[in-house]
Design an enzyme around this catalytic site. Structure first.
Site, mmCIF file in Angstrom:
data_model
loop_
_atom_site.group_PDB
_atom_site.id
_atom_site.type_symbol
_atom_site.label_atom_id
_atom_site.label_comp_id
_atom_site.label_asym_id
_atom_site.label_seq_id
_atom_site.Cartn_x
_atom_site.Cartn_y
_atom_site.Cartn_z
ATOM 1 N N TYR A 77 0.838 -1.206 0.000
ATOM 2 C CA TYR A 77 0.000 0.000 0.000
ATOM 3 C C TYR A 77 0.878 1.264 0.000
ATOM 4 O O TYR A 77 0.737 2.125 -0.871
ATOM 5 C CB TYR A 77 -0.899 -0.031 1.239
ATOM 6 C CG TYR A 77 -1.869 1.112 1.343
ATOM 7 C CD1 TYR A 77 -3.041 1.129 0.588
ATOM 8 C CD2 TYR A 77 -1.637 2.177 2.215
ATOM 9 C CE1 TYR A 77 -3.946 2.189 0.702
ATOM 10 C CE2 TYR A 77 -2.538 3.226 2.327
ATOM 11 C CZ TYR A 77 -3.693 3.225 1.574
ATOM 12 O OH TYR A 77 -4.584 4.268 1.688
ATOM 13 N N GLY A 92 3.028 1.426 -3.122
ATOM 14 C CA GLY A 92 2.120 1.583 -4.265
ATOM 15 C C GLY A 92 1.661 3.032 -4.379
ATOM 16 O O GLY A 92 1.655 3.618 -5.468
ATOM 17 N N LYS A 93 1.308 3.626 -3.247
ATOM 18 C CA LYS A 93 0.843 5.019 -3.256
ATOM 19 C C LYS A 93 1.993 5.982 -3.554
ATOM 20 O O LYS A 93 1.790 7.030 -4.166
ATOM 21 C CB LYS A 93 0.208 5.364 -1.905
ATOM 22 C CG LYS A 93 -1.132 4.672 -1.674
ATOM 23 C CD LYS A 93 -2.240 5.321 -2.496
ATOM 24 C CE LYS A 93 -3.598 4.747 -2.166
ATOM 25 N NZ LYS A 93 -4.691 5.412 -2.886
ATOM 26 N N ASN A 140 -6.024 9.662 8.286
ATOM 27 C CA ASN A 140 -7.132 8.793 8.736
ATOM 28 C C ASN A 140 -8.482 9.513 8.788
ATOM 29 O O ASN A 140 -8.659 10.443 9.580
ATOM 30 C CB ASN A 140 -6.839 8.241 10.138
ATOM 31 C CG ASN A 140 -5.555 7.433 10.186
ATOM 32 O OD1 ASN A 140 -4.487 7.948 9.876
ATOM 33 N ND2 ASN A 140 -5.664 6.181 10.559
ATOM 34 N N ARG A 183 -10.591 -0.926 10.151
ATOM 35 C CA ARG A 183 -9.838 0.224 10.656
ATOM 36 C C ARG A 183 -10.313 0.574 12.062
ATOM 37 O O ARG A 183 -11.376 0.154 12.502
ATOM 38 C CB ARG A 183 -9.972 1.409 9.686
ATOM 39 C CG ARG A 183 -9.037 1.250 8.510
ATOM 40 C CD ARG A 183 -9.180 2.337 7.483
ATOM 41 N NE ARG A 183 -10.251 2.071 6.544
ATOM 42 C CZ ARG A 183 -10.528 2.822 5.486
ATOM 43 N NH1 ARG A 183 -9.805 3.886 5.252
ATOM 44 N NH2 ARG A 183 -11.513 2.514 4.672
ATOM 45 N N THR A 199 -0.306 7.139 18.125
ATOM 46 C CA THR A 199 -1.287 8.210 17.864
ATOM 47 C C THR A 199 -1.721 8.244 16.403
ATOM 48 O O THR A 199 -1.015 7.788 15.501
ATOM 49 C CB THR A 199 -0.710 9.600 18.210
ATOM 50 O OG1 THR A 199 0.358 9.904 17.301
ATOM 51 C CG2 THR A 199 -0.217 9.657 19.641
ATOM 52 N N GLN A 240 3.278 7.377 15.401
ATOM 53 C CA GLN A 240 2.630 8.683 15.569
ATOM 54 C C GLN A 240 2.271 9.237 14.196
ATOM 55 O O GLN A 240 2.924 8.940 13.198
ATOM 56 C CB GLN A 240 3.558 9.654 16.283
ATOM 57 C CG GLN A 240 4.901 9.781 15.606
ATOM 58 C CD GLN A 240 5.849 10.745 16.316
ATOM 59 O OE1 GLN A 240 5.505 11.332 17.331
ATOM 60 N NE2 GLN A 240 7.031 10.925 15.770
#
Ligand code: NAD
Ligand code: UDP
Length: 311
Positions: free
Chosen positions: A146, A149-150, A175, A187, A211, A276
Protein backbone atom coordinates in the site's frame (compact mmCIF):
# COMPACT_ATOMS: atom_id res chain seq x y z
CA UNK A 1 -20.72 24.94 -14.41
CA UNK A 2 -21.72 21.29 -14.60
CA UNK A 3 -18.82 18.89 -15.24
CA UNK A 4 -18.52 15.26 -16.34
CA UNK A 5 -16.66 13.55 -13.50
CA UNK A 6 -15.27 10.02 -13.20
CA UNK A 7 -14.81 8.72 -9.65
CA UNK A 8 -12.87 5.44 -9.37
CA UNK A 9 -13.55 3.56 -6.14
CA UNK A 10 -16.88 5.40 -6.15
CA UNK A 11 -18.74 2.64 -4.30
CA UNK A 12 -16.37 2.75 -1.32
CA UNK A 13 -16.54 4.81 1.87
CA UNK A 14 -15.02 8.07 0.60
CA UNK A 15 -16.02 7.48 -3.02
CA UNK A 16 -19.75 7.09 -2.34
CA UNK A 17 -19.81 10.25 -0.20
CA UNK A 18 -17.92 12.09 -2.95
CA UNK A 19 -20.33 10.84 -5.66
CA UNK A 20 -23.22 12.22 -3.62
CA UNK A 21 -21.55 15.59 -2.97
CA UNK A 22 -20.58 16.18 -6.61
CA UNK A 23 -23.94 14.95 -7.92
CA UNK A 24 -25.70 17.38 -5.57
CA UNK A 25 -23.56 20.16 -7.02
CA UNK A 26 -25.12 19.47 -10.44
CA UNK A 27 -22.40 17.36 -12.09
CA UNK A 28 -22.68 14.21 -14.22
CA UNK A 29 -21.04 11.37 -12.28
CA UNK A 30 -19.48 8.17 -13.61
CA UNK A 31 -18.87 5.93 -10.59
CA UNK A 32 -16.42 3.13 -11.40
CA UNK A 33 -15.73 0.25 -9.01
CA UNK A 34 -15.00 -3.48 -8.94
CA UNK A 35 -16.65 -3.90 -5.49
CA UNK A 36 -13.48 -5.28 -3.89
CA UNK A 37 -14.09 -3.42 -0.62
CA UNK A 38 -16.96 -1.21 -1.78
CA UNK A 39 -20.64 -2.04 -2.19
CA UNK A 40 -23.40 -1.29 -4.66
CA UNK A 41 -25.63 -0.49 -1.68
CA UNK A 42 -23.42 2.54 -0.90
CA UNK A 43 -24.66 4.19 -4.12
CA UNK A 44 -28.06 2.44 -4.42
CA UNK A 45 -29.86 5.72 -3.58
CA UNK A 46 -28.13 7.44 -6.53
CA UNK A 47 -28.87 4.83 -9.20
CA UNK A 48 -32.14 6.41 -10.34
CA UNK A 49 -30.59 9.85 -10.72
CA UNK A 50 -30.36 10.75 -14.43
CA UNK A 51 -26.82 12.11 -14.00
CA UNK A 52 -25.41 9.08 -12.21
CA UNK A 53 -23.88 6.09 -13.96
CA UNK A 54 -22.37 3.04 -12.24
CA UNK A 55 -19.65 1.17 -14.14
CA UNK A 56 -18.33 -2.18 -12.89
CA UNK A 57 -14.66 -2.24 -13.84
CA UNK A 58 -11.22 -3.04 -12.41
CA UNK A 59 -8.78 -0.08 -12.62
CA UNK A 60 -5.91 -2.50 -13.21
CA UNK A 61 -7.35 -2.76 -16.75
CA UNK A 62 -7.43 0.25 -19.13
CA UNK A 63 -10.43 2.43 -18.36
CA UNK A 64 -13.52 2.67 -20.58
CA UNK A 65 -13.17 5.35 -23.21
CA UNK A 66 -15.40 8.07 -21.73
CA UNK A 67 -15.12 11.83 -22.20
CA UNK A 68 -14.78 13.51 -18.83
CA UNK A 69 -13.56 16.84 -17.45
CA UNK A 70 -12.27 15.50 -14.15
CA UNK A 71 -11.11 12.15 -12.74
CA UNK A 72 -10.91 11.42 -9.01
CA UNK A 73 -8.84 8.24 -8.49
CA UNK A 74 -9.94 6.67 -5.21
CA UNK A 75 -9.89 3.00 -6.21
CA UNK A 76 -7.70 1.06 -3.77
CA UNK A 77 -8.38 -1.01 -0.66
CA UNK A 78 -7.49 1.30 2.24
CA UNK A 79 -7.84 -0.73 5.42
CA UNK A 80 -4.69 -2.66 6.47
CA UNK A 81 -6.41 -6.09 6.80
CA UNK A 82 -8.00 -5.64 3.37
CA UNK A 83 -4.98 -4.31 1.52
CA UNK A 84 -2.78 -7.00 3.10
CA UNK A 85 -5.13 -9.82 2.10
CA UNK A 86 -3.86 -9.84 -1.53
CA UNK A 87 -0.83 -7.52 -1.51
CA UNK A 88 -0.01 -8.07 -5.20
CA UNK A 89 -3.52 -6.94 -6.14
CA UNK A 90 -3.07 -3.88 -3.89
CA UNK A 91 0.19 -2.79 -5.51
CA UNK A 92 -1.24 -3.46 -8.98
CA UNK A 93 -4.35 -1.43 -8.16
CA UNK A 94 -2.33 1.45 -6.72
CA UNK A 95 0.10 1.56 -9.65
CA UNK A 96 -1.93 0.53 -12.73
CA UNK A 97 -4.97 2.39 -11.42
CA UNK A 98 -3.02 5.66 -11.48
CA UNK A 99 -1.50 4.91 -14.90
CA UNK A 100 -4.91 4.12 -16.39
CA UNK A 101 -6.45 7.30 -14.94
CA UNK A 102 -3.53 9.36 -16.25
CA UNK A 103 -3.80 7.75 -19.71
CA UNK A 104 -7.50 8.62 -19.85
CA UNK A 105 -6.75 12.13 -18.56
CA UNK A 106 -4.09 12.56 -21.23
CA UNK A 107 -6.47 11.35 -23.94
CA UNK A 108 -9.45 13.52 -23.08
CA UNK A 109 -7.69 16.45 -21.39
CA UNK A 110 -9.24 15.77 -17.98
CA UNK A 111 -7.75 16.94 -14.70
CA UNK A 112 -6.67 13.91 -12.62
CA UNK A 113 -6.93 13.87 -8.82
CA UNK A 114 -5.03 11.23 -6.86
CA UNK A 115 -6.13 10.09 -3.40
CA UNK A 116 -2.69 9.59 -1.89
CA UNK A 117 -2.10 8.97 1.77
CA UNK A 118 -0.25 9.90 4.95
CA UNK A 119 1.25 6.41 4.58
CA UNK A 120 3.78 7.95 2.18
CA UNK A 121 5.40 9.28 5.40
CA UNK A 122 5.61 5.71 6.80
CA UNK A 123 6.61 5.58 10.48
CA UNK A 124 7.54 9.26 10.50
CA UNK A 125 10.70 10.67 12.04
CA UNK A 126 9.36 14.22 11.62
CA UNK A 127 6.31 15.27 13.64
CA UNK A 128 3.85 16.68 12.63
CA UNK A 129 4.33 15.78 8.98
CA UNK A 130 4.66 18.59 6.38
CA UNK A 131 4.46 17.80 2.65
CA UNK A 132 8.20 18.50 2.35
CA UNK A 133 9.02 15.42 4.50
CA UNK A 134 10.04 12.48 2.29
CA UNK A 135 9.03 9.81 4.74
CA UNK A 136 10.37 6.69 6.44
CA UNK A 137 8.87 3.70 4.67
CA UNK A 138 9.90 0.03 4.80
CA UNK A 139 9.94 -1.12 1.14
CA UNK A 140 9.60 -4.85 1.96
CA UNK A 141 7.18 -5.04 4.90
CA UNK A 142 3.53 -6.04 5.15
CA UNK A 143 2.35 -2.43 4.66
CA UNK A 144 4.65 -1.83 1.68
CA UNK A 145 2.16 -2.96 -0.98
CA UNK A 146 0.00 0.00 0.00
CA UNK A 147 2.62 2.55 1.11
CA UNK A 148 5.00 2.00 -1.80
CA UNK A 149 2.12 1.58 -4.27
CA UNK A 150 0.84 5.02 -3.26
CA UNK A 151 4.36 6.50 -3.40
CA UNK A 152 4.83 5.21 -6.97
CA UNK A 153 1.36 6.58 -7.69
CA UNK A 154 2.59 10.06 -6.76
CA UNK A 155 5.68 9.54 -8.94
CA UNK A 156 3.50 8.67 -11.95
CA UNK A 157 1.27 11.68 -11.28
CA UNK A 158 4.20 14.10 -11.32
CA UNK A 159 5.98 12.42 -14.27
CA UNK A 160 2.83 12.43 -16.42
CA UNK A 161 2.47 16.09 -15.48
CA UNK A 162 6.09 16.95 -16.38
CA UNK A 163 6.42 14.64 -19.40
CA UNK A 164 2.93 14.76 -20.94
CA UNK A 165 1.47 17.94 -19.46
CA UNK A 166 -1.41 16.12 -17.74
CA UNK A 167 -3.22 18.43 -15.31
CA UNK A 168 -2.97 16.88 -11.83
CA UNK A 169 -3.95 17.40 -8.19
CA UNK A 170 -2.57 15.20 -5.38
CA UNK A 171 -3.95 15.01 -1.86
CA UNK A 172 -2.38 13.10 1.05
CA UNK A 173 -5.27 11.89 3.19
CA UNK A 174 -4.87 11.31 6.94
CA UNK A 175 -7.13 8.79 8.74
CA UNK A 176 -10.72 9.67 7.86
CA UNK A 177 -13.93 8.20 9.28
CA UNK A 178 -17.68 8.59 9.03
CA UNK A 179 -20.89 7.19 7.56
CA UNK A 180 -20.62 4.43 4.91
CA UNK A 181 -17.52 2.90 6.42
CA UNK A 182 -17.99 -0.83 6.23
CA UNK A 183 -18.59 -2.17 9.78
CA UNK A 184 -16.17 -4.99 8.83
CA UNK A 185 -13.62 -2.57 7.39
CA UNK A 186 -11.05 -3.33 10.09
CA UNK A 187 -9.84 0.22 10.66
CA UNK A 188 -9.70 1.49 14.19
CA UNK A 189 -12.67 3.89 14.37
CA UNK A 190 -15.16 1.44 12.87
CA UNK A 191 -13.71 -1.48 14.88
CA UNK A 192 -13.99 0.32 18.24
CA UNK A 193 -17.51 1.66 17.58
CA UNK A 194 -18.86 -1.67 16.33
CA UNK A 195 -17.22 -3.56 19.22
CA UNK A 196 -18.61 -1.07 21.77
CA UNK A 197 -22.11 -1.22 20.28
CA UNK A 198 -22.08 -5.04 20.31
CA UNK A 199 -20.60 -5.24 23.83
CA UNK A 200 -17.59 -7.11 22.45
CA UNK A 201 -13.98 -6.69 23.62
CA UNK A 202 -12.23 -3.58 22.32
CA UNK A 203 -9.12 -4.71 20.43
CA UNK A 204 -6.18 -2.43 21.22
CA UNK A 205 -3.12 -3.28 19.11
CA UNK A 206 0.14 -2.79 21.02
CA UNK A 207 -0.06 -0.74 24.22
CA UNK A 208 -2.43 1.79 22.63
CA UNK A 209 -0.04 4.74 23.00
CA UNK A 210 0.44 5.11 19.23
CA UNK A 211 -1.29 8.21 17.86
CA UNK A 212 -3.45 9.07 14.87
CA UNK A 213 -5.33 12.20 13.74
CA UNK A 214 -8.93 11.57 12.72
CA UNK A 215 -10.77 13.65 10.14
CA UNK A 216 -14.52 13.58 9.58
CA UNK A 217 -15.48 12.65 6.02
CA UNK A 218 -17.40 15.86 5.19
CA UNK A 219 -14.40 18.01 6.10
CA UNK A 220 -12.07 15.89 3.98
CA UNK A 221 -14.28 15.99 0.88
CA UNK A 222 -14.59 19.77 1.08
CA UNK A 223 -10.77 19.83 0.92
CA UNK A 224 -10.82 17.50 -2.14
CA UNK A 225 -13.21 19.73 -4.07
CA UNK A 226 -11.38 22.94 -3.17
CA UNK A 227 -8.01 21.50 -4.25
CA UNK A 228 -9.50 20.13 -7.48
CA UNK A 229 -11.18 23.37 -8.50
CA UNK A 230 -8.43 25.97 -8.05
CA UNK A 231 -5.48 26.85 -10.27
CA UNK A 232 -2.87 27.91 -7.70
CA UNK A 233 -1.41 24.60 -6.51
CA UNK A 234 -1.26 20.96 -7.67
CA UNK A 235 -0.04 19.41 -4.41
CA UNK A 236 0.85 17.14 -2.86
CA UNK A 237 -1.33 18.61 -0.12
CA UNK A 238 -2.07 17.14 3.31
CA UNK A 239 -5.75 16.93 4.22
CA UNK A 240 -6.50 15.74 7.73
CA UNK A 241 -7.48 16.89 11.19
CA UNK A 242 -4.47 17.97 13.29
CA UNK A 243 -6.11 16.79 16.54
CA UNK A 244 -3.87 13.92 17.75
CA UNK A 245 -5.12 11.06 19.94
CA UNK A 246 -3.73 7.80 21.28
CA UNK A 247 -5.73 4.66 20.53
CA UNK A 248 -6.39 4.37 24.28
CA UNK A 249 -7.93 7.86 24.25
CA UNK A 250 -10.04 6.95 21.22
CA UNK A 251 -11.26 3.75 22.93
CA UNK A 252 -12.19 5.64 26.12
CA UNK A 253 -14.12 8.24 24.13
CA UNK A 254 -16.05 5.60 22.19
CA UNK A 255 -16.84 3.58 25.34
CA UNK A 256 -18.13 6.68 27.15
CA UNK A 257 -20.29 7.78 24.21
CA UNK A 258 -21.81 4.35 23.65
CA UNK A 259 -22.13 3.76 27.39
CA UNK A 260 -20.71 0.33 26.72
CA UNK A 261 -19.59 -2.42 29.07
CA UNK A 262 -16.95 -3.66 26.60
CA UNK A 263 -13.50 -4.36 28.07
CA UNK A 264 -10.19 -3.21 26.64
CA UNK A 265 -8.08 -6.14 25.41
CA UNK A 266 -4.49 -5.89 24.20
CA UNK A 267 -3.17 -7.64 21.07
CA UNK A 268 0.20 -7.67 19.27
CA UNK A 269 1.00 -4.55 17.29
CA UNK A 270 1.00 -5.36 13.55
CA UNK A 271 4.34 -4.99 11.71
CA UNK A 272 5.52 -1.48 10.76
CA UNK A 273 2.53 0.15 12.48
CA UNK A 274 3.39 3.89 12.61
CA UNK A 275 3.90 5.17 16.18
CA UNK A 276 2.63 8.68 15.57
CA UNK A 277 0.85 10.67 12.90
CA UNK A 278 -0.43 14.22 12.67
CA UNK A 279 -0.75 16.43 9.60
CA UNK A 280 0.80 19.84 9.18
CA UNK A 281 -2.03 21.54 7.25
CA UNK A 282 -0.41 24.96 6.73
CA UNK A 283 -0.36 24.46 2.95
CA UNK A 284 -4.10 23.70 2.77
CA UNK A 285 -4.88 26.66 5.03
CA UNK A 286 -2.81 29.01 2.88
CA UNK A 287 -3.79 27.90 -0.63
CA UNK A 288 -7.33 26.54 -0.38
CA UNK A 289 -8.42 28.22 2.87
CA UNK A 290 -9.24 24.82 4.28
CA UNK A 291 -9.21 23.38 7.77
CA UNK A 292 -11.44 20.77 9.40
CA UNK A 293 -14.52 22.03 11.23
CA UNK A 294 -15.83 18.83 12.86
CA UNK A 295 -14.28 17.96 16.23
CA UNK A 296 -13.60 14.30 16.98
CA UNK A 297 -16.33 14.24 19.65
CA UNK A 298 -18.98 15.49 17.22
CA UNK A 299 -17.79 13.30 14.34
CA UNK A 300 -17.81 10.22 16.57
CA UNK A 301 -21.45 10.97 17.53
CA UNK A 302 -22.39 11.00 13.83
CA UNK A 303 -20.39 7.85 13.09
CA UNK A 304 -21.93 6.03 16.09
CA UNK A 305 -25.43 6.97 14.89
CA UNK A 306 -24.56 5.57 11.45
CA UNK A 307 -23.17 2.26 12.75
CA UNK A 308 -26.19 1.88 15.07
CA UNK A 309 -28.39 2.08 11.99
CA UNK A 310 -26.50 -0.58 10.00
CA UNK A 311 -25.43 -3.28 12.45
P1 NAD B 1 -12.70 1.83 0.64
O1 NAD B 1 -12.03 0.52 0.74
O2 NAD B 1 -14.03 2.01 1.30
O3 NAD B 1 -12.87 2.27 -0.88
C1 NAD B 1 -12.02 1.83 -1.92
C2 NAD B 1 -12.90 1.55 -3.13
O4 NAD B 1 -12.05 1.16 -4.24
C3 NAD B 1 -13.85 0.36 -2.91
O5 NAD B 1 -15.14 0.70 -3.37
C4 NAD B 1 -13.23 -0.76 -3.73
O6 NAD B 1 -14.18 -1.71 -4.16
C5 NAD B 1 -12.60 0.01 -4.86
N1 NAD B 1 -11.50 -0.72 -5.51
C6 NAD B 1 -10.45 -1.33 -4.92
N2 NAD B 1 -9.66 -1.89 -5.84
C7 NAD B 1 -10.21 -1.62 -7.04
C8 NAD B 1 -9.86 -1.94 -8.38
N3 NAD B 1 -8.75 -2.65 -8.67
N4 NAD B 1 -10.66 -1.52 -9.38
C9 NAD B 1 -11.79 -0.80 -9.11
N5 NAD B 1 -12.18 -0.47 -7.87
C10 NAD B 1 -11.38 -0.88 -6.84
O7 NAD B 1 -11.65 2.90 1.21
P2 NAD B 1 -11.76 4.48 1.39
O8 NAD B 1 -11.43 4.79 2.80
O9 NAD B 1 -12.99 5.00 0.80
O10 NAD B 1 -10.51 4.97 0.53
C11 NAD B 1 -10.64 5.57 -0.74
C12 NAD B 1 -9.29 6.06 -1.23
O11 NAD B 1 -8.76 7.02 -0.32
C13 NAD B 1 -8.26 4.95 -1.36
O12 NAD B 1 -7.48 5.19 -2.52
C14 NAD B 1 -7.40 5.12 -0.13
O13 NAD B 1 -6.08 4.69 -0.34
C15 NAD B 1 -7.46 6.63 0.09
N6 NAD B 1 -7.23 6.95 1.50
C16 NAD B 1 -8.24 6.82 2.42
C17 NAD B 1 -7.97 7.13 3.75
C18 NAD B 1 -9.02 7.04 4.81
O14 NAD B 1 -8.72 7.30 5.97
N7 NAD B 1 -10.26 6.74 4.52
C19 NAD B 1 -6.68 7.56 4.14
C20 NAD B 1 -5.69 7.65 3.18
C21 NAD B 1 -5.97 7.37 1.85
N1 UDP C 1 -5.80 -0.41 15.79
C1 UDP C 1 -6.18 -0.91 17.03
N2 UDP C 1 -7.26 -1.74 17.07
C2 UDP C 1 -8.00 -2.08 15.99
C3 UDP C 1 -7.62 -1.55 14.72
C4 UDP C 1 -6.50 -0.73 14.67
O1 UDP C 1 -5.56 -0.61 18.05
O2 UDP C 1 -8.97 -2.83 16.14
C5 UDP C 1 -4.65 0.52 15.73
C6 UDP C 1 -3.63 0.20 14.65
O3 UDP C 1 -2.67 -0.71 15.13
C7 UDP C 1 -3.05 1.58 14.37
C8 UDP C 1 -4.22 2.53 14.60
O4 UDP C 1 -5.16 1.80 15.39
O5 UDP C 1 -2.03 1.88 15.29
C9 UDP C 1 -4.90 2.99 13.31
O6 UDP C 1 -5.18 1.83 12.55
P1 UDP C 1 -6.01 1.87 11.21
O7 UDP C 1 -6.01 0.49 10.66
O8 UDP C 1 -7.32 2.53 11.42
O9 UDP C 1 -5.20 2.85 10.24
P2 UDP C 1 -3.64 3.04 9.89
O10 UDP C 1 -2.80 2.14 10.73
O11 UDP C 1 -3.54 2.69 8.46
O12 UDP C 1 -3.39 4.46 10.21
Amino acid sequence: MSKRILITGGAGFLGSNLCEKLLNQGNKIFCLDNFYTGFKKNVAHLLDHGDFELIEHDVIQPLPDIEVDQIYNLACPASPPHYQQDPLFTTNTAVFGVINCLELGKKCGARVFQASTSEVYGDPLVHPQPESYWGSVNPIGIRSCYDEGKRVGETYMFDYHRQHGVDIRVVRIFNTYGPRMNPEDGRVVSNFIVQALKGEDITIYGDGTQTRSFCYVDDLLEGFVRLMNQEEIIGPMNCGNPGEFTMLELAEKVLAKVNSTSKLTFHPLPGDDPKQRKPDISLAKKHIDWEPKVKLDDGLDKAIAYFKSVI
